[in-house]
Motif scaffolding. Structure first.
Motif: not given
Length: 365
Positions: A248-254
């Protein structure tokens, strides 16, 4: 084929079904599995003559529901092997890669609901409909909107639905060709969303709205391994497709990154593939193994997980044998069910070309 069949457009091959011979009881969900698993033997055909199928949901009685992207229809495969039309989801507007996508079933006491993600005239949305009747004669009640306002485009529409171990509804969305949306926590696009069954933001969501994770291009599959870890498959652009561990809450960069970059601001995928080898769609999890359907790659990828990463190099099965693979699910009978989705490469289905397959699995030796 016995029983009634869905109507077909002129020139289409009508769907057919082949009775299955499951190796175990399908009266309820499978017992919890552990460890690593592998396909065994050749696949058998449960249903044929499907046109652009997108999602399959096994039912506890041994049957299943299948969505067809372009005509908006829901098909029922009965436990005895008949294939029939349950109904057509209202207001589905197809075009390009948009149309009727993911399905999920939710039971609340004596009520049972079918959830469907679909393209409408101005947006993508999730609706739910009462699922009424007995197995073999299921029907759909009137739809109610669960969430709307997800931007749509000819591509990058997301579309997968699943209820998680926490009882919440998870919805995958694409960036709808607007890269800026993926990094905006106030946008529904380029995200994994987490909702209550009624469509409200789920308690504990990290941004106080529907958004669970961000920085996605086009998530196509979600599943949970036996340890409760959530995984997601994602279309890359030109270089890398991904399997991601979801937190949860993580940014996967795209769109800042595609594939591995080792930047502490973003979560790297646990595995990547050249787009020619994967173009991933639906995923299933059995024990600690994730099974990932490949479209352009025309194979079933098998990934043994060992959170926070993977235990071994992914292995490929069914390579080129069935064409494009759209969805894979764990069936209550202990097997995998796999949907093919063979198109001409421009999103136009060859009518009646697709299958629902059954694949036996066994613990890895």
């Amino acid at each position: 084929m016995s029983g009634c069949s869905p109507s077909s457009p002129d020139g289409a091959i009508p769907p057919t079904a082949t009775p299955s011979t499951p190796s175990g009881s399908a009266s309820g969900p499978p017992a919890p599995a552990e460890g690593f698993w592998r396909p065994t033997g050749a696949p058998t055909t449960l249903a044929s003559g499907l046109t652009a199928p997108w999602s399959v949901v096994p039912l506890d009685d041994g049957g299943a529901l299948v969505s067809q992207r372009d005509d908006g229809s829901i098909l029922e495969l009965t436990a005895s092997g008949d294939l029939r039309e349950v109904g057509v989801v209202p207001d589905v507007v197809s075009g390009g890669e948009s149309g009727l996508h993911g399905l999920a079933v939710w039971t609340d006491g004596d009520e049972r609901w079918l959830y469907a993600y679909h393209g409408a005239s101005d947006d993508n949305r999730v609706v739910r409909m009462p699922l009424t009747g007995e197995p073999g004669s299921l029907a759909l009640g009137e739809p109610e909107v669960v969430i709307e306002g997800i931007a749509r485009n000819s591509t990058h529409n997301g579309g997968r639905l699943a209820f998680g171990p926490d009882g919440m509804l998870y919805v995958t969305t694409g960036d709808a060709q607007d890269r800026t949306a993926s990094q905006n926590p106030d946008s529904l696009n380029g995200k994994i969303l987490r909702l209550t069954p009624e469509g409200r933001p789920a308690p504990g969501n990290p941004f106080g709205n529907e958004v669970y994770t961000l920085g996605h291009r086009n998530v196509q599959g979600i599943a949970w391994t036996s340890d409760g870890t959530m995984w997601a498959s994602e279309f890359g652009q030109n270089t890398f497709d991904e399997l991601n561990r979801i937190e949860p809450g993580v940014n996967y960069g795209w769109p800042i990154y595609e594939g591995m970059e080792d930047d502490d601001r973003y979560m790297d995928p646990v595995a990547t593939w050249p787009t020619s080898d994967a173009s991933p769609s639906g995923i299933a999890a059995v024990g600690d193994t994730v099974f990932m359907a490949g479209l352009r790659g025309e194979r079933l990828w098998v990934i043994d997980t060992d959170a926070p990463g993977i235990a071994d190099e992914p292995a490929a099965f069914l390579t080129g044998e069935q064409g494009r693979l759209r969805d894979v699910v764990a069936s209550p009978d202990g097997s995998l069910w796999v949907l093919t989705n063979n198109t001409d490469g421009r999103g136009t289905p060859r009518a009646g070309d697709d299958l629902l397959l059954r694949v036996d699995i066994a613990p890895r030796g």
